[in-house]
Design an enzyme around this catalytic site. Sequence first.
Site, PDB file in Angstrom:
ATOM      1  N   TYR A  63      -3.235  29.163  -8.475  1.00 27.93           N
ATOM      2  CA  TYR A  63      -4.364  28.238  -8.618  1.00 27.93           C
ATOM      3  C   TYR A  63      -4.469  27.293  -7.433  1.00 27.93           C
ATOM      4  O   TYR A  63      -4.458  26.079  -7.575  1.00 27.93           O
ATOM      5  CB  TYR A  63      -4.234  27.442  -9.919  1.00 27.93           C
ATOM      6  CG  TYR A  63      -4.174  28.333 -11.127  1.00 27.93           C
ATOM      7  CD1 TYR A  63      -5.265  29.103 -11.511  1.00 27.93           C
ATOM      8  CD2 TYR A  63      -3.011  28.426 -11.882  1.00 27.93           C
ATOM      9  CE1 TYR A  63      -5.202  29.948 -12.612  1.00 27.93           C
ATOM     10  CE2 TYR A  63      -2.945  29.259 -12.987  1.00 27.93           C
ATOM     11  CZ  TYR A  63      -4.048  30.020 -13.345  1.00 27.93           C
ATOM     12  OH  TYR A  63      -3.978  30.848 -14.428  1.00 27.93           O
ATOM     13  N   CYS A  64      -4.586  27.860  -6.257  1.00 30.86           N
ATOM     14  CA  CYS A  64      -4.612  27.087  -5.017  1.00 30.86           C
ATOM     15  C   CYS A  64      -5.889  27.444  -4.260  1.00 30.86           C
ATOM     16  O   CYS A  64      -6.439  28.532  -4.436  1.00 30.86           O
ATOM     17  CB  CYS A  64      -3.372  27.451  -4.194  1.00 30.86           C
ATOM     18  SG  CYS A  64      -3.311  26.730  -2.542  1.00 30.86           S
ATOM     19  N   GLY A  65      -6.341  26.545  -3.429  1.00 21.99           N
ATOM     20  CA  GLY A  65      -7.501  26.842  -2.587  1.00 21.99           C
ATOM     21  C   GLY A  65      -7.244  28.024  -1.656  1.00 21.99           C
ATOM     22  O   GLY A  65      -8.180  28.662  -1.186  1.00 21.99           O
TER      23      GLY A  65
END
Length: 196
Positions: A76-78
């Site tokens: 769940y990271c950019g």
Amino acid sequence: MLKTALTLSLLAAAATSSAQQPTGVVNPRPLVAATPAPASCPALLKQSFKRLQDEAPQDLCQYAGKVVLVVNTASYCGYTKQYEGLEKLYAKYSPRGLVVLGFPSNDFKQEAASTKEIADLCYNTYGVKFPMFAPTVVSGANANPLHAALAKQTGKEPKWNFTKYLIGRDGNVIAHYPSKVTPDDPDLLKQIEGAL
């Protein structure tokens, strides 16, 4: 007459050939090309980690002699979309000896809670085929031994998800890349091409 001369000629050649054999050699062993010795395992890879999909232990020495790109990942990271680029990189260069190793980590509070969820994202959402390992710590005092060694060699530990370390065939670190460096970055590609 011609047939007799040919037979005598062949017998003479055979006698000369056997006369040149060393005494006591009945059937000399044919020469066989030496097979190359397997690459010795560099210190950096003398470690074992559990595989993501089934937690079976994996010895990193199996990647000795390859160019290795180590990446700490998060769901769940950019930068999570870098999975796509990493898989393309692996597909393109693995036949020439590159392997990408993914290490999920919740060091930056952006990893999924369960191994099953991480595996589902990697394999079903992004079609990852490169080796992925069970979640681990990649920074600080509790970093896994591989990342601790990488940080020691480079002086740079992961500051965020998708930090990359490129390791040469000899087991020495070639370069460190921060998260923002994408898998198709020209400098990264140049370093990989040079190492292969």
